[in-house]
Design a protein around this motif. Sequence first.
Motif, short mmCIF file in Angstrom:
data_model
loop_
_atom_site.label_atom_id
_atom_site.label_comp_id
_atom_site.label_asym_id
_atom_site.label_seq_id
_atom_site.Cartn_x
_atom_site.Cartn_y
_atom_site.Cartn_z
N VAL A 55 63.86 48.81 -25.31
CA VAL A 55 65.12 48.58 -24.60
C VAL A 55 65.37 47.08 -24.50
N PRO A 56 66.56 46.61 -24.91
CA PRO A 56 66.83 45.17 -24.83
C PRO A 56 66.81 44.67 -23.39
N GLU A 57 66.15 43.56 -23.17
CA GLU A 57 66.06 42.95 -21.84
C GLU A 57 66.25 41.44 -21.96
N HIS A 58 66.88 40.88 -20.94
CA HIS A 58 67.04 39.44 -20.90
C HIS A 58 65.67 38.77 -20.85
N LEU A 59 65.56 37.61 -21.48
CA LEU A 59 64.35 36.82 -21.37
C LEU A 59 64.17 36.34 -19.93
N PRO A 60 62.94 36.03 -19.51
CA PRO A 60 62.76 35.38 -18.21
C PRO A 60 63.63 34.13 -18.11
N PHE A 61 63.97 33.75 -16.89
CA PHE A 61 64.89 32.64 -16.70
C PHE A 61 64.42 31.37 -17.40
N SER A 62 63.13 31.06 -17.29
CA SER A 62 62.61 29.83 -17.89
C SER A 62 62.78 29.85 -19.41
N ALA A 220 76.74 41.20 -18.06
CA ALA A 220 76.99 42.34 -18.95
C ALA A 220 75.69 43.09 -19.22
N PRO A 221 75.74 44.41 -19.34
CA PRO A 221 74.52 45.18 -19.63
C PRO A 221 73.86 44.69 -20.92
N GLU A 222 72.52 44.63 -20.90
CA GLU A 222 71.79 44.15 -22.08
C GLU A 222 72.10 44.96 -23.33
N LYS A 223 72.27 46.27 -23.17
CA LYS A 223 72.58 47.11 -24.34
C LYS A 223 73.93 46.73 -24.93
N THR A 224 74.88 46.41 -24.06
CA THR A 224 76.20 46.01 -24.54
C THR A 224 76.11 44.71 -25.33
N LEU A 225 75.38 43.73 -24.78
CA LEU A 225 75.23 42.45 -25.47
C LEU A 225 74.49 42.63 -26.78
N ALA A 226 73.45 43.47 -26.78
CA ALA A 226 72.69 43.70 -28.00
C ALA A 226 73.55 44.35 -29.07
N SER A 227 74.41 45.29 -28.65
CA SER A 227 75.28 45.94 -29.62
C SER A 227 76.35 44.99 -30.15
N ILE A 228 76.84 44.11 -29.30
CA ILE A 228 77.81 43.11 -29.75
C ILE A 228 77.17 42.19 -30.80
N GLY A 229 75.93 41.78 -30.53
CA GLY A 229 75.25 40.87 -31.45
C GLY A 229 74.83 41.51 -32.75
N SER A 230 74.83 42.84 -32.81
CA SER A 230 74.37 43.51 -34.02
C SER A 230 75.45 44.41 -34.63
N LEU A 231 76.72 44.10 -34.35
CA LEU A 231 77.81 44.94 -34.84
C LEU A 231 77.81 45.09 -36.35
N ALA A 232 77.48 44.00 -37.04
CA ALA A 232 77.54 44.02 -38.50
C ALA A 232 76.19 44.32 -39.15
N GLN A 233 75.19 44.58 -38.34
CA GLN A 233 73.87 44.81 -38.90
C GLN A 233 73.69 46.29 -39.25
#
Length: 233
Positions: A55-62, A220-233
Amino acid sequence: MATIANAQPTTQPLGPEGVDWERVRFTASLAIFGAIVGASTILVNLLSRTIPPQVPEHLPFSQSLYFGGLSALVSVLVVVPGAWFIYGGRPTFSSYRDRGPRSLVRWLGFGSLYGGIHMLLLGGLFLPQANLWFSFINGQVDYLQMLYKASDNLFTSPYLSITVGIQLLFTSMLSIVIFGLGASLIDRVNASEGPKTALIGAWTASIILSLALIVFVMLAPEKTLASIGSLAQ
């Protein structure tokens, strides 16, 4: 009877004199927005690399600050000289300054240059070295290994710009559109005939667009961002 001082022309002197604050404002406003676009690009790209069933998750803040700041720095290195050149110097034989705005089509073209150069620099030089330094800080490689690998990265940077840069291709395509649209708006406000609107509006547009992009990437939900970033993949 008018004195010589009172007879002086009230229009702005011809030619380049003093600090060109219009050009500085234009460049700085675009640099701020470009930096946020660059930071968002790498963070969304990292989310899009998640392989199911993970499941896509944001990196730690640092880590987000580390990689986002790196990408923002590369963006600034690309945007500042480009924006300074695009705006142009003061007209030499006229005090009338007609230096914008440029069309949306031109800004999308400039955005393509921004996205391409950012992708190649980040993938070929900055990101490999940043990953190496991150590994060193976390004790995964020792000092000698880091020096050897850093030298190797420098020599292979043209190759890395393709192999690593291609992983940034689709998010870079999105950054082209976002940067082009945002830069076009900033340019139009900056070229306003009202001095106060141009002065305040350019900074305001840049900051509002940047904050909106930051909030979107954060909330934005991580899944949404991940799908946006991989639209053409």
